[in-house]
Design a protein around this motif. Sequence first.
Motif, PDB file in Angstrom:
ATOM      1  N   MET A   1       6.280 -17.984 -14.269  1.00  0.00           N
ATOM      2  CA  MET A   1       6.228 -17.002 -15.358  1.00  0.00           C
ATOM      3  C   MET A   1       5.088 -16.012 -15.101  1.00  0.00           C
ATOM      4  SD  MET A   1       6.192 -17.771 -19.416  1.00  0.00           S
ATOM      5  CE  MET A   1       4.452 -17.917 -19.704  1.00  0.00           C
ATOM      6  N   LYS A   2       5.370 -14.711 -15.244  1.00  0.00           N
ATOM      7  CA  LYS A   2       4.334 -13.694 -15.006  1.00  0.00           C
ATOM      8  C   LYS A   2       3.390 -13.618 -16.202  1.00  0.00           C
ATOM      9  CE  LYS A   2       6.379 -10.402 -11.830  1.00  0.00           C
ATOM     10  NZ  LYS A   2       6.948  -9.068 -11.677  1.00  0.00           N
ATOM     11  N   ALA A   3       2.086 -13.437 -15.924  1.00  0.00           N
ATOM     12  CA  ALA A   3       1.116 -13.279 -17.011  1.00  0.00           C
ATOM     13  C   ALA A   3       1.370 -11.942 -17.715  1.00  0.00           C
ATOM     14  CB  ALA A   3      -0.285 -13.308 -16.431  1.00  0.00           C
ATOM     15  N   ALA A   4       1.027 -11.896 -19.013  1.00  0.00           N
ATOM     16  CA  ALA A   4       1.224 -10.658 -19.781  1.00  0.00           C
ATOM     17  C   ALA A   4       0.307  -9.563 -19.255  1.00  0.00           C
ATOM     18  CB  ALA A   4       0.920 -10.927 -21.244  1.00  0.00           C
ATOM     19  N   PRO A   5       0.764  -8.309 -19.277  1.00  0.00           N
ATOM     20  CA  PRO A   5      -0.113  -7.222 -18.837  1.00  0.00           C
ATOM     21  C   PRO A   5      -1.328  -7.077 -19.747  1.00  0.00           C
ATOM     22  CG  PRO A   5       2.092  -6.399 -19.416  1.00  0.00           C
ATOM     23  CD  PRO A   5       2.077  -7.853 -19.711  1.00  0.00           C
ATOM     24  N   LEU A   6      -2.422  -6.722 -19.171  1.00  0.00           N
ATOM     25  CA  LEU A   6      -3.673  -6.552 -19.915  1.00  0.00           C
ATOM     26  C   LEU A   6      -3.992  -5.076 -20.079  1.00  0.00           C
ATOM     27  CD1 LEU A   6      -5.925  -9.131 -18.029  1.00  0.00           C
ATOM     28  CD2 LEU A   6      -4.720  -9.477 -20.205  1.00  0.00           C
ATOM     29  N   LYS A   7      -4.821  -4.805 -21.085  1.00  0.00           N
ATOM     30  CA  LYS A   7      -5.404  -3.472 -21.254  1.00  0.00           C
ATOM     31  C   LYS A   7      -6.820  -3.582 -20.678  1.00  0.00           C
ATOM     32  CE  LYS A   7      -4.550  -1.347 -25.290  1.00  0.00           C
ATOM     33  NZ  LYS A   7      -4.803  -0.811 -26.656  1.00  0.00           N
ATOM     34  N   ILE A   8      -7.064  -2.903 -19.562  1.00  0.00           N
ATOM     35  CA  ILE A   8      -8.345  -3.064 -18.860  1.00  0.00           C
ATOM     36  C   ILE A   8      -9.163  -1.789 -18.974  1.00  0.00           C
ATOM     37  CG2 ILE A   8      -9.447  -3.559 -16.640  1.00  0.00           C
ATOM     38  CD1 ILE A   8      -6.920  -5.073 -15.846  1.00  0.00           C
ATOM     39  N   LEU A   9     -10.372  -1.916 -19.484  1.00  0.00           N
ATOM     40  CA  LEU A   9     -11.294  -0.778 -19.561  1.00  0.00           C
ATOM     41  C   LEU A   9     -12.144  -0.780 -18.289  1.00  0.00           C
ATOM     42  CD1 LEU A   9     -13.252   0.418 -22.655  1.00  0.00           C
ATOM     43  CD2 LEU A   9     -14.407   0.211 -20.452  1.00  0.00           C
ATOM     44  N   VAL A  10     -12.040   0.294 -17.523  1.00  0.00           N
ATOM     45  CA  VAL A  10     -12.811   0.428 -16.285  1.00  0.00           C
ATOM     46  C   VAL A  10     -13.873   1.487 -16.519  1.00  0.00           C
ATOM     47  CG1 VAL A  10     -12.741   1.025 -13.828  1.00  0.00           C
ATOM     48  CG2 VAL A  10     -10.797  -0.162 -14.880  1.00  0.00           C
ATOM     49  N   THR A  11     -15.148   1.139 -16.337  1.00  0.00           N
ATOM     50  CA  THR A  11     -16.195   2.160 -16.406  1.00  0.00           C
ATOM     51  C   THR A  11     -16.439   2.696 -14.994  1.00  0.00           C
ATOM     52  OG1 THR A  11     -18.093   0.702 -16.026  1.00  0.00           O
ATOM     53  CG2 THR A  11     -17.309   0.897 -18.311  1.00  0.00           C
ATOM     54  N   GLY A  12     -16.760   3.975 -14.919  1.00  0.00           N
ATOM     55  CA  GLY A  12     -17.030   4.575 -13.608  1.00  0.00           C
ATOM     56  C   GLY A  12     -15.783   4.729 -12.758  1.00  0.00           C
ATOM     57  N   GLY A  13     -14.664   4.904 -13.427  1.00  0.00           N
ATOM     58  CA  GLY A  13     -13.384   4.967 -12.718  1.00  0.00           C
ATOM     59  C   GLY A  13     -13.092   6.279 -12.028  1.00  0.00           C
ATOM     60  N   PHE A  74     -14.419   1.334 -27.603  1.00  0.00           N
ATOM     61  CA  PHE A  74     -13.980  -0.070 -27.668  1.00  0.00           C
ATOM     62  C   PHE A  74     -13.140  -0.307 -28.921  1.00  0.00           C
ATOM     63  CE2 PHE A  74     -15.612  -2.880 -24.366  1.00  0.00           C
ATOM     64  CZ  PHE A  74     -16.446  -2.036 -23.659  1.00  0.00           C
ATOM     65  N   ALA A  75     -13.550   0.290 -30.042  1.00  0.00           N
ATOM     66  CA  ALA A  75     -12.798   0.088 -31.291  1.00  0.00           C
ATOM     67  C   ALA A  75     -11.406   0.703 -31.173  1.00  0.00           C
ATOM     68  CB  ALA A  75     -13.564   0.697 -32.459  1.00  0.00           C
ATOM     69  N   GLU A  76     -11.324   1.872 -30.565  1.00  0.00           N
ATOM     70  CA  GLU A  76     -10.035   2.562 -30.459  1.00  0.00           C
ATOM     71  C   GLU A  76      -9.070   1.835 -29.518  1.00  0.00           C
ATOM     72  OE1 GLU A  76     -10.276   6.673 -29.268  1.00  0.00           O
ATOM     73  OE2 GLU A  76      -8.126   6.713 -28.813  1.00  0.00           O
ATOM     74  N   HIS A  77      -9.579   1.347 -28.395  1.00  0.00           N
ATOM     75  CA  HIS A  77      -8.677   0.804 -27.371  1.00  0.00           C
ATOM     76  C   HIS A  77      -8.573  -0.721 -27.387  1.00  0.00           C
ATOM     77  CE1 HIS A  77      -7.998   4.696 -25.503  1.00  0.00           C
ATOM     78  NE2 HIS A  77      -9.302   4.928 -25.629  1.00  0.00           N
ATOM     79  N   ALA A  78      -9.554  -1.403 -27.967  1.00  0.00           N
ATOM     80  CA  ALA A  78      -9.557  -2.875 -28.019  1.00  0.00           C
ATOM     81  C   ALA A  78      -9.109  -3.485 -26.679  1.00  0.00           C
ATOM     82  CB  ALA A  78      -8.658  -3.355 -29.162  1.00  0.00           C
ATOM     83  N   PRO A  79      -9.868  -3.250 -25.617  1.00  0.00           N
ATOM     84  CA  PRO A  79      -9.442  -3.748 -24.301  1.00  0.00           C
ATOM     85  C   PRO A  79      -9.487  -5.277 -24.216  1.00  0.00           C
ATOM     86  CG  PRO A  79     -11.680  -2.891 -24.189  1.00  0.00           C
ATOM     87  CD  PRO A  79     -11.172  -2.558 -25.561  1.00  0.00           C
ATOM     88  N   ASP A  80      -8.628  -5.828 -23.328  1.00  0.00           N
ATOM     89  CA  ASP A  80      -8.634  -7.274 -23.080  1.00  0.00           C
ATOM     90  C   ASP A  80      -9.704  -7.652 -22.062  1.00  0.00           C
ATOM     91  OD1 ASP A  80      -6.175  -7.834 -24.592  1.00  0.00           O
ATOM     92  OD2 ASP A  80      -5.207  -6.635 -23.030  1.00  0.00           O
ATOM     93  N   ALA A  81     -10.052  -6.705 -21.209  1.00  0.00           N
ATOM     94  CA  ALA A  81     -11.013  -6.997 -20.139  1.00  0.00           C
ATOM     95  C   ALA A  81     -11.761  -5.727 -19.763  1.00  0.00           C
ATOM     96  CB  ALA A  81     -10.273  -7.531 -18.914  1.00  0.00           C
ATOM     97  N   VAL A  82     -12.942  -5.917 -19.206  1.00  0.00           N
ATOM     98  CA  VAL A  82     -13.762  -4.783 -18.762  1.00  0.00           C
ATOM     99  C   VAL A  82     -14.112  -4.966 -17.292  1.00  0.00           C
ATOM    100  CG1 VAL A  82     -15.956  -3.568 -19.059  1.00  0.00           C
ATOM    101  CG2 VAL A  82     -14.760  -4.478 -21.055  1.00  0.00           C
TER     102      VAL A  82
END
Length: 117
Positions: A1-13, A74-82
């Motif tokens: 089973m594939k893991a669910a996609p995450l919302k990832i916040l990347v700084t310095g992208g 952070f409040a607007e996007h509520a990322p799962d990971a940074v």
Amino acid sequence: MKAAPLKILVTGGKGFIGSAVVRHLINETRHSVINVDKMTYAATEGSTQSIADSPLYEFEHADICDIDCITEVFAEHAPDAVMHLAAESHVDRSIDGPAAFVQTNLIGTFNDARRRH
Ligand SMILES: NC(=O)c1ccc[n+]([C@@H]2O[C@H](COP(=O)([O-])OP(=O)(O)OC[C@H]3O[C@@H](n4cnc5c(N)ncnc54)[C@H](O)[C@@H]3O)[C@@H](O)[C@H]2O)c1
């Protein structure tokens, strides 16, 4: 089973390493990306051009040292990971202007960590 996609916040992208990470995430995975970058001298505008139209990609022009702005992001996007890749990385510049290194690499990193929760 594939893991669910995450919302990832990347700084310095928009930097050397961060933009490669962002391109990889958009091109090779199902994760979505919020790219947070101050667009300093080290940023390259065109580095994310190839994925800029992806519905999984968003850009926030923001300074990680600005605690109010980062809190909003952070409040607007509520990322799962940074993935924290924003930095003053040009070591030769740290001799003439060490303050920017302390601000971004210490205070900015601390802001990311304390606003994540
Ligand atoms: N380049 C390498 O070979 C390498 C190797 C190992 C580790 N690293 C580490 O990876 C990280 C990124 O390195 P890089 O080479 O991509 O750096 P870089 O200088 O190319 O990019 C840094 C990015 O961070 C952004 N930035 C700087 N200050 C900011 C702030 N206050 N708020 C938001 N964005 C800001 C810049 O605009 C730029 O886009 C650093 O921690 C570096 O030490 C780099």
